[in-house]
Enzyme design. Sequence first.
Site, PDB file in Angstrom:
ATOM      1  N   ILE A 156       0.833  -1.196   0.000  1.00  0.00           N
ATOM      2  CA  ILE A 156       0.000   0.000   0.000  1.00  0.00           C
ATOM      3  C   ILE A 156       0.870   1.249   0.000  1.00  0.00           C
ATOM      4  CG2 ILE A 156      -1.865   1.233   1.149  1.00  0.00           C
ATOM      5  CD1 ILE A 156      -2.554  -1.634   0.062  1.00  0.00           C
ATOM      6  N   GLU A 240      -6.519   4.289 -13.079  1.00  0.00           N
ATOM      7  CA  GLU A 240      -5.216   3.970 -12.479  1.00  0.00           C
ATOM      8  C   GLU A 240      -4.267   3.388 -13.523  1.00  0.00           C
ATOM      9  OE1 GLU A 240      -3.126   1.111  -9.075  1.00  0.00           O
ATOM     10  OE2 GLU A 240      -5.309   1.097  -9.299  1.00  0.00           O
ATOM     11  N   GLY A 338      29.601   2.472 -17.919  1.00  0.00           N
ATOM     12  CA  GLY A 338      29.766   2.253 -16.486  1.00  0.00           C
ATOM     13  C   GLY A 338      29.057   3.290 -15.643  1.00  0.00           C
TER      14      GLY A 338
END
Length: 386
Positions: A156, A240, A338
Amino acid sequence: MYFTEEHNLFRESFREFLQKEVVPHIDKWEETGHIERFIWEKFGEMGYFGLTYPEQYGGLGLDFFYTVIFLEELQRVNSGGFAAAMWAHNYLAMTHLNAEGDERIKEKYLSASISGEMIGCLCVTEPFCGSDVAAMRTTAVKKGDKYIINGSKTFITNGVYSDYLVVAAKTAPELGNKGMSMFVIDRDTKGVSATKLNKLGWRASDTGEIAFDNVEIPAENLMGEEGKGFPYIMQHFASERLIMGINAHARAEFALEYAMDYMKEREAFGRSIDKFQALRHIIAQRVSEVEMAKTFNYTVSKRLSENEYVVKEASMSKLLSTKIADETIYDCLQMLGGYGYIEEYPMARLLRDSRLGPIGGGTSQILKEIIAKMVIDKKEYKAAAR
């Protein structure tokens, strides 16, 4: 096509706000896993939590494309956790308050959420259920003028430091998904406890596992109709998933911008690395994919703003946009060599944060089955009746 001059001015001002008020604190919040309270209040003062909400509760009543800008610009601060904390409050918890809450709930919780005085979280996912919402075990038993809540939730966002919780629980377990209801619960209610989870990414946000041990709440804290919780949740899942699709294309764009700027400056074998065909073509491929995702997401946003029920399209948005973002950020990290693996550069955090995209809000595997049911089995998902 989608953004007016007013939209563009809002984007500029919000970007300036984030750079001034948020970015200087991001590394600390990533380290501590705690977003300090003052920034919630500043978001509230500026009206950022009320963009699309009714004016009578302190909102601005603006169109959905202000939300699109809000989401896109949050991805540029390079903290998926901070962005998630803001939009989980704004578009998960508050969406339910606005849609299902009665006048008392809106006056108490929605107004304070818009002002930044209260922080909310949405509690649906459970430890043994994951994406299978209908299988939740948390119960709400009515006794007189109270409900007794027992059960647990996990993963959550804002689950530890929020002031209230919007909770799905079964009021009639024997009815399966037809026996689910929505409630709002104050954080300091006796029997509510939370444990903070240690995550791979989204480290600035507090993600929690929450337990409800004989939690007593007033019956008036029921939101909407008893037994309608499942269709309420499904209805809001569409927005959502679209939000997560928009987040994905925005963070991929941010990664590409950074990588291309780096490639202009980095030299190898006597020339900048953006002149090497092998690298140029990777960037061309990724820019094309991100632009396709963004254009699709804008189209779906337009339909959502016109109150179309875009569950299929939103599921497609999240499925493909999050995949494209993961692959794009992976390639962008490679462009830095890198340095891409070093925390002082943005790509390492971007890569970790992006990985949650295909998991949260419905896994990619679940979304594929939802889409398959709609396009193969001709299943129709309908909006909850109002």
